[in-house]
Design an enzyme around this catalytic site. Sequence first.
Site, PDB file in Angstrom:
ATOM      1  N   GLY A  46      76.686 -46.079  -2.655  1.00 53.06           N
ATOM      2  CA  GLY A  46      76.004 -47.351  -2.795  1.00 53.06           C
ATOM      3  C   GLY A  46      74.569 -47.127  -3.201  1.00 53.06           C
ATOM      4  O   GLY A  46      74.018 -46.038  -3.004  1.00 53.06           O
ATOM      5  N   GLN A  51      65.795 -49.260  -3.921  1.00 54.18           N
ATOM      6  CA  GLN A  51      65.803 -47.797  -3.975  1.00 54.18           C
ATOM      7  C   GLN A  51      65.377 -47.270  -5.335  1.00 54.18           C
ATOM      8  O   GLN A  51      64.968 -46.117  -5.447  1.00 54.18           O
ATOM      9  CB  GLN A  51      67.183 -47.255  -3.604  1.00 54.18           C
ATOM     10  CG  GLN A  51      67.536 -47.488  -2.147  1.00 54.18           C
ATOM     11  CD  GLN A  51      68.883 -46.905  -1.824  1.00 54.18           C
ATOM     12  OE1 GLN A  51      69.912 -47.552  -2.014  1.00 54.18           O
ATOM     13  NE2 GLN A  51      68.886 -45.678  -1.343  1.00 54.18           N
ATOM     14  N   CYS A  99      71.484 -41.249   3.230  1.00 55.31           N
ATOM     15  CA  CYS A  99      70.792 -42.261   2.432  1.00 55.31           C
ATOM     16  C   CYS A  99      70.085 -41.575   1.270  1.00 55.31           C
ATOM     17  O   CYS A  99      69.409 -40.568   1.472  1.00 55.31           O
ATOM     18  CB  CYS A  99      69.782 -43.011   3.295  1.00 55.31           C
ATOM     19  SG  CYS A  99      68.900 -44.303   2.401  1.00 55.31           S
ATOM     20  N   LEU A 100      70.245 -42.136   0.095  1.00 53.59           N
ATOM     21  CA  LEU A 100      69.604 -41.564  -1.078  1.00 53.59           C
ATOM     22  C   LEU A 100      68.086 -41.689  -1.020  1.00 53.59           C
ATOM     23  O   LEU A 100      67.386 -40.999  -1.745  1.00 53.59           O
ATOM     24  CB  LEU A 100      70.149 -42.221  -2.349  1.00 53.59           C
ATOM     25  CG  LEU A 100      71.643 -42.006  -2.589  1.00 53.59           C
ATOM     26  CD1 LEU A 100      72.117 -42.799  -3.793  1.00 53.59           C
ATOM     27  CD2 LEU A 100      71.970 -40.532  -2.747  1.00 53.59           C
ATOM     28  N   HIS A 141      74.717 -50.903   5.373  1.00 49.62           N
ATOM     29  CA  HIS A 141      73.670 -49.966   4.950  1.00 49.62           C
ATOM     30  C   HIS A 141      72.893 -50.531   3.758  1.00 49.62           C
ATOM     31  O   HIS A 141      71.658 -50.559   3.763  1.00 49.62           O
ATOM     32  CB  HIS A 141      74.318 -48.625   4.589  1.00 49.62           C
ATOM     33  CG  HIS A 141      73.347 -47.578   4.188  1.00 49.62           C
ATOM     34  ND1 HIS A 141      73.049 -46.493   4.982  1.00 49.62           N
ATOM     35  CD2 HIS A 141      72.605 -47.421   3.058  1.00 49.62           C
ATOM     36  CE1 HIS A 141      72.162 -45.725   4.358  1.00 49.62           C
ATOM     37  NE2 HIS A 141      71.881 -46.277   3.189  1.00 49.62           N
ATOM     38  N   GLU A 142      73.613 -50.984   2.736  1.00 47.99           N
ATOM     39  CA  GLU A 142      72.955 -51.495   1.533  1.00 47.99           C
ATOM     40  C   GLU A 142      72.245 -52.817   1.805  1.00 47.99           C
ATOM     41  O   GLU A 142      71.142 -53.053   1.288  1.00 47.99           O
ATOM     42  CB  GLU A 142      73.958 -51.637   0.383  1.00 47.99           C
ATOM     43  CG  GLU A 142      74.631 -50.341  -0.029  1.00 47.99           C
ATOM     44  CD  GLU A 142      73.677 -49.189  -0.340  1.00 47.99           C
ATOM     45  OE1 GLU A 142      72.535 -49.435  -0.790  1.00 47.99           O
ATOM     46  OE2 GLU A 142      74.064 -48.036  -0.126  1.00 47.99           O
ATOM     47  N   HIS A 145      68.847 -52.335   3.148  1.00 48.19           N
ATOM     48  CA  HIS A 145      67.846 -52.035   2.122  1.00 48.19           C
ATOM     49  C   HIS A 145      67.227 -53.316   1.577  1.00 48.19           C
ATOM     50  O   HIS A 145      66.029 -53.356   1.275  1.00 48.19           O
ATOM     51  CB  HIS A 145      68.458 -51.241   0.963  1.00 48.19           C
ATOM     52  CG  HIS A 145      68.609 -49.788   1.235  1.00 48.19           C
ATOM     53  ND1 HIS A 145      67.550 -48.955   1.503  1.00 48.19           N
ATOM     54  CD2 HIS A 145      69.718 -49.002   1.247  1.00 48.19           C
ATOM     55  CE1 HIS A 145      67.990 -47.718   1.679  1.00 48.19           C
ATOM     56  NE2 HIS A 145      69.299 -47.725   1.533  1.00 48.19           N
TER      57      HIS A 145
END
Length: 190
Positions: A46, A51, A99-100, A141-142, A145
């Site tokens: 994702g 991000q 997480c990226l 999670h997304e 963000h």
Amino acid sequence: MAVLPIRISGNAVLHSPAAPVASFDQDLRTLVADMIDTMHAAPGVGLAAPQVGVPLRIFVYEYTDADGEVHSGTVINPVLLISPPPVADADEETDAEGCLSFPGERFPLVRSTSALLRAVDIDNRPYQIEATGWLARIFQHEYDHLDGYLYIDRLEFPYAKAASKIARKRSWGSPGKSWMPGVDTFDGGA
């Protein structure tokens, strides 16, 4: 399309609520295509627009479940309804997230096991998805963000302390840090 640099924890865009998408135009289509390319290059399951430095309520996802079914899509202006998370200690294996925007690290976090996602697609058509398991976790999670949270913000002791120590050691937590998928190497996340 293009692979975009991914912002690392400390960038203001990651720690502020994102704005709703108002224009469903070619610029939006290009952004979504670039986000998908970036997610694949990272690799991740994702990626949210903040991000990649864009403060809009958009995320993309692609996840293959244990049965081999691929779940993928573009989520714009979402509302996420979740069941209460279980009251339990986080399991280091089954609850581990990455997480990226905190690349190369994984920590356990208890999440709700089910979620109802309501959003619009790239053509501004409404839809909803009922998700369980990892897909529900990805949505949570997304969605975080889009509200200005990273999963590390939700960690409990001792994991929160470990994440803080890693951020200090790598000089993360300040503006201007990013990494480039395909150039810099980290293990994937979301």
